[in-house]
Design a protein around this motif. Structure first.
Motif: not given
Length: 69
Positions: A63-64, A67
């Motif tokens: 999901k992340y 980043f």
């Protein structure tokens, strides 16, 4: 007190997790069945339920991950 401002109180029946039924007054108009109460909540029991955490890191990274964390 002003009229027509405050909600009406009704007598309801609350069922706890162990099946005990308690009568009380509430602004809720229907009977309640609790899924958490002092018999099952960690704040009172001090027992933490073991849940499955398998794959949580993978889910987070998916999901992340973009980043760059």
């Amino acid at each position: 007190m002003k009229k027509n401002v405050h909600p009406e109180y009704h007598q309801i029946e609350v069922t706890t997790t162990d099946g005990k039924k308690v009568k009380m007054f509430s602004t809720v108009k229907k009977d309640l069945v609790l899924d958490t109460d002092p018999l099952t909540h960690i704040a009172w029991t001090k027992v933490k339920k073991q849940g499955s955490t398998k794959g949580q890191a993978d889910k987070f990274n998916k999901k992340y991950g973009s980043f760059g964390i």
